[in-house]
Design a protein around this motif. Structure first.
Motif, PDB file in Angstrom:
ATOM      1  N   MET A 197       0.830  -1.205   0.000  1.00  0.00           N
ATOM      2  CA  MET A 197       0.000   0.000   0.000  1.00  0.00           C
ATOM      3  C   MET A 197       0.866   1.257   0.000  1.00  0.00           C
ATOM      4  SD  MET A 197      -2.902   1.428  -0.188  1.00  0.00           S
ATOM      5  CE  MET A 197      -4.079   0.133   0.079  1.00  0.00           C
ATOM      6  N   ARG A 198       1.886   1.290   0.869  1.00  0.00           N
ATOM      7  CA  ARG A 198       2.756   2.477   0.923  1.00  0.00           C
ATOM      8  C   ARG A 198       3.492   2.668  -0.401  1.00  0.00           C
ATOM      9  NH1 ARG A 198       3.724   0.552   6.235  1.00  0.00           N
ATOM     10  NH2 ARG A 198       5.646  -0.414   5.554  1.00  0.00           N
ATOM     11  N   SER A 199       3.945   1.586  -1.001  1.00  0.00           N
ATOM     12  CA  SER A 199       4.641   1.671  -2.286  1.00  0.00           C
ATOM     13  C   SER A 199       3.709   2.227  -3.361  1.00  0.00           C
ATOM     14  CB  SER A 199       5.148   0.287  -2.682  1.00  0.00           C
ATOM     15  OG  SER A 199       5.642   0.296  -3.988  1.00  0.00           O
ATOM     16  N   SER A 200       2.488   1.741  -3.393  1.00  0.00           N
ATOM     17  CA  SER A 200       1.514   2.222  -4.377  1.00  0.00           C
ATOM     18  C   SER A 200       1.160   3.675  -4.131  1.00  0.00           C
ATOM     19  CB  SER A 200       0.249   1.362  -4.328  1.00  0.00           C
ATOM     20  OG  SER A 200       0.554   0.049  -4.720  1.00  0.00           O
ATOM     21  N   GLN A 201       1.000   4.041  -2.873  1.00  0.00           N
ATOM     22  CA  GLN A 201       0.685   5.431  -2.547  1.00  0.00           C
ATOM     23  C   GLN A 201       1.810   6.356  -2.986  1.00  0.00           C
ATOM     24  OE1 GLN A 201      -0.067   5.051   1.663  1.00  0.00           O
ATOM     25  NE2 GLN A 201      -2.257   4.895   1.374  1.00  0.00           N
ATOM     26  N   ARG A 202       3.049   5.950  -2.735  1.00  0.00           N
ATOM     27  CA  ARG A 202       4.190   6.781  -3.151  1.00  0.00           C
ATOM     28  C   ARG A 202       4.238   6.889  -4.673  1.00  0.00           C
ATOM     29  NH1 ARG A 202       6.835   3.995   0.916  1.00  0.00           N
ATOM     30  NH2 ARG A 202       7.729   2.569  -0.582  1.00  0.00           N
ATOM     31  N   TYR A 203       4.080   5.766  -5.352  1.00  0.00           N
ATOM     32  CA  TYR A 203       4.147   5.738  -6.809  1.00  0.00           C
ATOM     33  C   TYR A 203       3.080   6.643  -7.415  1.00  0.00           C
ATOM     34  CZ  TYR A 203       3.828   3.976 -11.584  1.00  0.00           C
ATOM     35  OH  TYR A 203       3.785   3.875 -12.946  1.00  0.00           O
ATOM     36  N   MET A 204       1.869   6.556  -6.875  1.00  0.00           N
ATOM     37  CA  MET A 204       0.760   7.322  -7.435  1.00  0.00           C
ATOM     38  C   MET A 204       0.572   8.675  -6.741  1.00  0.00           C
ATOM     39  SD  MET A 204      -1.904   4.230  -8.144  1.00  0.00           S
ATOM     40  CE  MET A 204      -2.972   5.186  -9.218  1.00  0.00           C
ATOM     41  N   GLN A 205       1.376   8.931  -5.714  1.00  0.00           N
ATOM     42  CA  GLN A 205       1.328  10.181  -4.948  1.00  0.00           C
ATOM     43  C   GLN A 205      -0.074  10.441  -4.397  1.00  0.00           C
ATOM     44  OE1 GLN A 205       2.963  13.044  -7.696  1.00  0.00           O
ATOM     45  NE2 GLN A 205       5.045  12.340  -7.309  1.00  0.00           N
ATOM     46  N   LEU A 206      -0.596   9.425  -3.682  1.00  0.00           N
ATOM     47  CA  LEU A 206      -1.942   9.491  -3.126  1.00  0.00           C
ATOM     48  C   LEU A 206      -1.927   9.062  -1.666  1.00  0.00           C
ATOM     49  CD1 LEU A 206      -3.757   7.736  -6.085  1.00  0.00           C
ATOM     50  CD2 LEU A 206      -3.774  10.176  -5.585  1.00  0.00           C
ATOM     51  N   ASN A 207      -2.948   9.498  -0.921  1.00  0.00           N
ATOM     52  CA  ASN A 207      -3.077   9.020   0.452  1.00  0.00           C
ATOM     53  C   ASN A 207      -4.012   7.806   0.482  1.00  0.00           C
ATOM     54  OD1 ASN A 207      -5.839   9.856   0.724  1.00  0.00           O
ATOM     55  ND2 ASN A 207      -5.153  11.935   1.149  1.00  0.00           N
ATOM     56  N   GLU A 208      -4.201   7.237   1.665  1.00  0.00           N
ATOM     57  CA  GLU A 208      -4.991   6.010   1.782  1.00  0.00           C
ATOM     58  C   GLU A 208      -6.446   6.206   1.339  1.00  0.00           C
ATOM     59  OE1 GLU A 208      -6.401   2.779   5.151  1.00  0.00           O
ATOM     60  OE2 GLU A 208      -4.735   4.117   5.610  1.00  0.00           O
ATOM     61  N   THR A 209      -7.042   7.311   1.725  1.00  0.00           N
ATOM     62  CA  THR A 209      -8.436   7.573   1.334  1.00  0.00           C
ATOM     63  C   THR A 209      -8.548   7.718  -0.176  1.00  0.00           C
ATOM     64  OG1 THR A 209      -8.846   8.627   3.465  1.00  0.00           O
ATOM     65  CG2 THR A 209     -10.430   9.087   1.704  1.00  0.00           C
ATOM     66  N   ASP A 210      -7.596   8.412  -0.783  1.00  0.00           N
ATOM     67  CA  ASP A 210      -7.582   8.541  -2.246  1.00  0.00           C
ATOM     68  C   ASP A 210      -7.516   7.165  -2.907  1.00  0.00           C
ATOM     69  OD1 ASP A 210      -7.466  11.295  -1.814  1.00  0.00           O
ATOM     70  OD2 ASP A 210      -5.342  11.458  -2.332  1.00  0.00           O
ATOM     71  N   MET A 211      -6.655   6.303  -2.365  1.00  0.00           N
ATOM     72  CA  MET A 211      -6.496   4.959  -2.932  1.00  0.00           C
ATOM     73  C   MET A 211      -7.793   4.160  -2.798  1.00  0.00           C
ATOM     74  SD  MET A 211      -3.423   4.571  -4.227  1.00  0.00           S
ATOM     75  CE  MET A 211      -3.026   2.838  -4.216  1.00  0.00           C
ATOM     76  N   ARG A 212      -8.433   4.263  -1.656  1.00  0.00           N
ATOM     77  CA  ARG A 212      -9.709   3.561  -1.463  1.00  0.00           C
ATOM     78  C   ARG A 212     -10.748   4.069  -2.454  1.00  0.00           C
ATOM     79  NH1 ARG A 212     -11.880   4.378   3.970  1.00  0.00           N
ATOM     80  NH2 ARG A 212     -13.429   2.865   3.293  1.00  0.00           N
ATOM     81  N   ALA A 213     -10.786   5.385  -2.659  1.00  0.00           N
ATOM     82  CA  ALA A 213     -11.732   5.969  -3.616  1.00  0.00           C
ATOM     83  C   ALA A 213     -11.454   5.451  -5.024  1.00  0.00           C
ATOM     84  CB  ALA A 213     -11.648   7.493  -3.573  1.00  0.00           C
ATOM     85  N   LEU A 214     -10.192   5.416  -5.404  1.00  0.00           N
ATOM     86  CA  LEU A 214      -9.852   4.940  -6.746  1.00  0.00           C
ATOM     87  C   LEU A 214     -10.212   3.463  -6.921  1.00  0.00           C
ATOM     88  CD1 LEU A 214      -6.471   6.747  -7.472  1.00  0.00           C
ATOM     89  CD2 LEU A 214      -8.754   7.298  -8.363  1.00  0.00           C
TER      90      LEU A 214
END
Length: 185
Positions: free
Chosen positions: A53-70
């Motif tokens: 999750m942290r790797s994906s967030q860094r790669y996509m420059q998003l926070n956890e809520t953003d990732m859940r929304a996507l």
């Protein structure tokens, strides 16, 4: 005989030495060792999932809520469903103002686009951009595919045991959470 090191720091003797939470009397040592392995492997899996999750967030420059929304927007797109800001608010459990700010931020960074709702002229729909959809598939999808491969390698009987274990564990954790949370009036 050397004691096998667990894949995480979890251990009943260290975390509950007085057996306040878990009464281990009557549990055979070999059963206890196997149960500790299960708990340790679950902990190790959570650690790896957090790294992913942290790797994906860094790669996509998003926070956890953003990732859940996507993830929700991608699932809706794959299912042919329209997603509104209200749908995201309900799914994420955040305020309308927070959803608006999040959508503004995601749109400004090219992750989502807004369009007119196909049947409700007063509403908008939100959809993930193709570029973000592909990036999410590469970042998260390939990890999810590995889980599928492992589940597929099990026999139907083994899968039923895993399903029962995960479902009962989730139910027990939810019950525990409900019992420990202050009651809302």
């Amino acid at each position: 005989m050397a004691v096998e090191r667990l894949p995480t720091t979890y251990g009943l003797a260290e975390s509950d030495p007085e057996q306040v939470l878990i009464d281990r009397r009557g549990v055979a040592p070999e059963d206890l060792a196997q149960i500790e392995r299960i708990m340790a492997e679950m902990g190790r899996m959570r650690q790896v999932e957090r790294k992913i999750m942290r790797s994906s967030q860094r790669y996509m420059q998003l926070n956890e809520t953003d990732m859940r929304a996507l993830r929700q927007l991608i699932a809706a797109k794959n299912a042919g469903r329209v997603t509104t800001p209200s749908d995201l608010r309900a799914y994420l459990g955040i305020s309308s103002a927070s959803v608006t700010k999040m959508i503004d931020r995601l749109e400004a960074n090219g992750h989502v686009r807004r369009s007119q709702h196909p049947t409700d002229r007063r509403s908008q729909c939100i959809e993930v951009t193709e570029q973000t959809h592909l990036a999410a598939r590469e970042q998260m999808g390939r990890h999810h595919a590995k889980r599928f491969d492992v589940a597929n390698s099990l026999t139907p009987e083994e899968r039923e045991v895993v399903i029962r274990f995960l479902a009962q564990t989730t139910d027990a954790l939810e019950w525990s959470l409900e019992k420990s949370s202050p009651q809302e009036s």
